[in-house]
Scaffold this motif. Structure first.
Motif, PDB file in Angstrom:
ATOM      1  N   ALA A  24     -10.222  43.947   3.012  1.00  0.00           N
ATOM      2  CA  ALA A  24     -10.311  44.521   4.359  1.00  0.00           C
ATOM      3  C   ALA A  24     -10.228  46.029   4.241  1.00  0.00           C
ATOM      4  O   ALA A  24      -9.293  46.553   3.641  1.00  0.00           O
ATOM      5  CB  ALA A  24      -9.178  44.003   5.233  1.00  0.00           C
ATOM      6  N   ALA A  25     -11.218  46.732   4.793  1.00  0.00           N
ATOM      7  CA  ALA A  25     -11.240  48.177   4.630  1.00  0.00           C
ATOM      8  C   ALA A  25     -11.983  48.842   5.777  1.00  0.00           C
ATOM      9  O   ALA A  25     -12.831  48.230   6.416  1.00  0.00           O
ATOM     10  CB  ALA A  25     -11.895  48.546   3.299  1.00  0.00           C
ATOM     11  N   LEU A  39      -7.055  48.306   3.385  1.00  0.00           N
ATOM     12  CA  LEU A  39      -5.913  47.941   4.227  1.00  0.00           C
ATOM     13  C   LEU A  39      -5.099  46.780   3.678  1.00  0.00           C
ATOM     14  O   LEU A  39      -4.101  46.396   4.257  1.00  0.00           O
ATOM     15  CB  LEU A  39      -6.416  47.545   5.615  1.00  0.00           C
ATOM     16  CG  LEU A  39      -7.296  48.562   6.335  1.00  0.00           C
ATOM     17  CD1 LEU A  39      -7.901  47.949   7.571  1.00  0.00           C
ATOM     18  CD2 LEU A  39      -6.492  49.789   6.674  1.00  0.00           C
ATOM     19  N   SER A  40      -5.534  46.201   2.574  1.00  0.00           N
ATOM     20  CA  SER A  40      -4.931  44.950   2.129  1.00  0.00           C
ATOM     21  C   SER A  40      -3.587  45.111   1.421  1.00  0.00           C
ATOM     22  O   SER A  40      -2.850  44.151   1.300  1.00  0.00           O
ATOM     23  CB  SER A  40      -5.900  44.205   1.211  1.00  0.00           C
ATOM     24  OG  SER A  40      -6.211  44.999   0.083  1.00  0.00           O
ATOM     25  N   ASP A  43       2.056  49.280   1.280  1.00  0.00           N
ATOM     26  CA  ASP A  43       3.511  49.255   1.224  1.00  0.00           C
ATOM     27  C   ASP A  43       3.982  50.703   1.113  1.00  0.00           C
ATOM     28  O   ASP A  43       4.323  51.323   2.102  1.00  0.00           O
ATOM     29  CB  ASP A  43       3.987  48.418   0.045  1.00  0.00           C
ATOM     30  CG  ASP A  43       5.499  48.249   0.031  1.00  0.00           C
ATOM     31  OD1 ASP A  43       6.120  48.431   1.096  1.00  0.00           O
ATOM     32  OD2 ASP A  43       6.056  47.955  -1.032  1.00  0.00           O
ATOM     33  N   ASP A  44       3.955  51.238  -0.068  1.00  0.00           N
ATOM     34  CA  ASP A  44       4.282  52.644  -0.241  1.00  0.00           C
ATOM     35  C   ASP A  44       3.064  53.421  -0.727  1.00  0.00           C
ATOM     36  O   ASP A  44       3.165  54.553  -1.149  1.00  0.00           O
ATOM     37  CB  ASP A  44       5.449  52.821  -1.209  1.00  0.00           C
ATOM     38  CG  ASP A  44       5.127  52.294  -2.586  1.00  0.00           C
ATOM     39  OD1 ASP A  44       4.138  51.546  -2.731  1.00  0.00           O
ATOM     40  OD2 ASP A  44       5.856  52.617  -3.532  1.00  0.00           O
ATOM     41  N   ARG A  45       1.900  52.796  -0.674  1.00  0.00           N
ATOM     42  CA  ARG A  45       0.680  53.422  -1.153  1.00  0.00           C
ATOM     43  C   ARG A  45      -0.527  52.863  -0.409  1.00  0.00           C
ATOM     44  O   ARG A  45      -0.421  51.900   0.328  1.00  0.00           O
ATOM     45  CB  ARG A  45       0.501  53.186  -2.650  1.00  0.00           C
ATOM     46  CG  ARG A  45       0.258  51.717  -2.962  1.00  0.00           C
ATOM     47  CD  ARG A  45       0.255  51.460  -4.442  1.00  0.00           C
ATOM     48  NE  ARG A  45       0.096  50.042  -4.679  1.00  0.00           N
ATOM     49  CZ  ARG A  45      -0.988  49.514  -5.207  1.00  0.00           C
ATOM     50  NH1 ARG A  45      -1.985  50.262  -5.570  1.00  0.00           N
ATOM     51  NH2 ARG A  45      -1.072  48.217  -5.384  1.00  0.00           N
ATOM     52  N   PHE A  46      -1.645  53.489  -0.632  1.00  0.00           N
ATOM     53  CA  PHE A  46      -2.904  52.941  -0.140  1.00  0.00           C
ATOM     54  C   PHE A  46      -3.950  53.126  -1.232  1.00  0.00           C
ATOM     55  O   PHE A  46      -3.783  53.910  -2.165  1.00  0.00           O
ATOM     56  CB  PHE A  46      -3.345  53.602   1.164  1.00  0.00           C
ATOM     57  CG  PHE A  46      -3.740  55.044   1.008  1.00  0.00           C
ATOM     58  CD1 PHE A  46      -5.047  55.395   0.706  1.00  0.00           C
ATOM     59  CD2 PHE A  46      -2.810  56.047   1.171  1.00  0.00           C
ATOM     60  CE1 PHE A  46      -5.407  56.712   0.556  1.00  0.00           C
ATOM     61  CE2 PHE A  46      -3.158  57.373   1.035  1.00  0.00           C
ATOM     62  CZ  PHE A  46      -4.466  57.715   0.723  1.00  0.00           C
ATOM     63  N   ILE A  47      -5.032  52.393  -1.113  1.00  0.00           N
ATOM     64  CA  ILE A  47      -6.134  52.460  -2.066  1.00  0.00           C
ATOM     65  C   ILE A  47      -7.347  53.026  -1.350  1.00  0.00           C
ATOM     66  O   ILE A  47      -7.698  52.582  -0.252  1.00  0.00           O
ATOM     67  CB  ILE A  47      -6.476  51.067  -2.637  1.00  0.00           C
ATOM     68  CG1 ILE A  47      -5.251  50.408  -3.277  1.00  0.00           C
ATOM     69  CG2 ILE A  47      -7.648  51.154  -3.606  1.00  0.00           C
ATOM     70  CD1 ILE A  47      -4.693  51.142  -4.478  1.00  0.00           C
ATOM     71  N   LEU A  48      -7.994  53.987  -1.977  1.00  0.00           N
ATOM     72  CA  LEU A  48      -9.250  54.515  -1.478  1.00  0.00           C
ATOM     73  C   LEU A  48     -10.311  54.208  -2.524  1.00  0.00           C
ATOM     74  O   LEU A  48     -10.244  54.672  -3.658  1.00  0.00           O
ATOM     75  CB  LEU A  48      -9.164  56.031  -1.240  1.00  0.00           C
ATOM     76  CG  LEU A  48     -10.407  56.652  -0.591  1.00  0.00           C
ATOM     77  CD1 LEU A  48     -10.524  56.191   0.865  1.00  0.00           C
ATOM     78  CD2 LEU A  48     -10.344  58.166  -0.673  1.00  0.00           C
ATOM     79  N   TRP A  49     -11.274  53.353  -2.150  1.00  0.00           N
ATOM     80  CA  TRP A  49     -12.394  53.033  -3.017  1.00  0.00           C
ATOM     81  C   TRP A  49     -13.526  54.001  -2.692  1.00  0.00           C
ATOM     82  O   TRP A  49     -13.859  54.196  -1.536  1.00  0.00           O
ATOM     83  CB  TRP A  49     -12.873  51.608  -2.776  1.00  0.00           C
ATOM     84  CG  TRP A  49     -11.892  50.556  -3.190  1.00  0.00           C
ATOM     85  CD1 TRP A  49     -10.992  49.907  -2.400  1.00  0.00           C
ATOM     86  CD2 TRP A  49     -11.733  50.024  -4.497  1.00  0.00           C
ATOM     87  NE1 TRP A  49     -10.276  49.011  -3.137  1.00  0.00           N
ATOM     88  CE2 TRP A  49     -10.714  49.051  -4.434  1.00  0.00           C
ATOM     89  CE3 TRP A  49     -12.358  50.261  -5.722  1.00  0.00           C
ATOM     90  CZ2 TRP A  49     -10.312  48.332  -5.544  1.00  0.00           C
ATOM     91  CZ3 TRP A  49     -11.947  49.539  -6.830  1.00  0.00           C
ATOM     92  CH2 TRP A  49     -10.930  48.581  -6.738  1.00  0.00           C
ATOM     93  N   VAL A  50     -14.140  54.606  -3.729  1.00  0.00           N
ATOM     94  CA  VAL A  50     -15.216  55.571  -3.530  1.00  0.00           C
ATOM     95  C   VAL A  50     -16.440  55.092  -4.291  1.00  0.00           C
ATOM     96  O   VAL A  50     -16.357  54.779  -5.489  1.00  0.00           O
ATOM     97  CB  VAL A  50     -14.802  56.980  -4.014  1.00  0.00           C
ATOM     98  CG1 VAL A  50     -15.933  57.971  -3.810  1.00  0.00           C
ATOM     99  CG2 VAL A  50     -13.545  57.444  -3.296  1.00  0.00           C
TER     100      VAL A  50
END
Length: 144
Positions: A24-25, A39-40, A43-50
């Motif tokens: 989910a993004a 968005l999946s 917690d204390d971080r996020f992921i950015l896919w480029v």
């Protein structure tokens, strides 16, 4: 998650393969490249896919870790992802304006720098429409 592209010159629609772990993004523009704010796993971080290479469909993963103070701010106030600036900063806005003062939160992905911007003069406003907060970025790919 399925992403497609339309080539105006050839009038062809192509599917863009996404990483299996990206479930989910929000799609956005990151420094001129297609990116997905994941968005999946928040917690204390996020992921950015480029999407670094459109032709070969190569994605890079940027994991950004928040400080405990920032994490608390984002979760306690109820801030959500609104988009990205042309400088590569992620913008978070509060779900409502019930907390005063009204503040925006910016996180620069490459520099790992956090900043807050306070907006004055909103004392009488009780809430914002969701669209009015998310449409403020003219380079948001959602509205192209």
């Amino acid at each position: 998650m399925a992403v497609s592209s339309f080539d105006v010159a050839s009038e062809e629609i192509r599917l863009i393969k996404t990483p299996e772990s990206m479930v989910a993004a929000h799609l956005t523009n990151y420094l001129g490249k297609l990116a997905a704010y994941d968005l999946s796993d928040f917690d204390d971080r996020f992921i950015l896919w480029v999407l670094d290479d459109v032709k070969n469909q190569v994605w890079s993963k940027r994991a950004c870790v928040f400080s405990s103070i920032t994490r608390s701010l984002l979760l306690d106030i109820g801030m959500y992802f609104a988009g990205m600036t042309a400088a590569g900063e992620i913008v978070y806005v509060p779900l409502t304006s019930s907390s005063h003062p009204f503040e925006l939160f910016f996180y620069h992905v490459d520099k790992k720098v956090e900043r807050r911007v306070r907006i004055e003069g909103l004392a009488g406003v009780t809430c914002f429409a969701f669209a009015s907060l998310s449409c403020t970025f003219v380079d948001n790919i959602t509205y192209l």
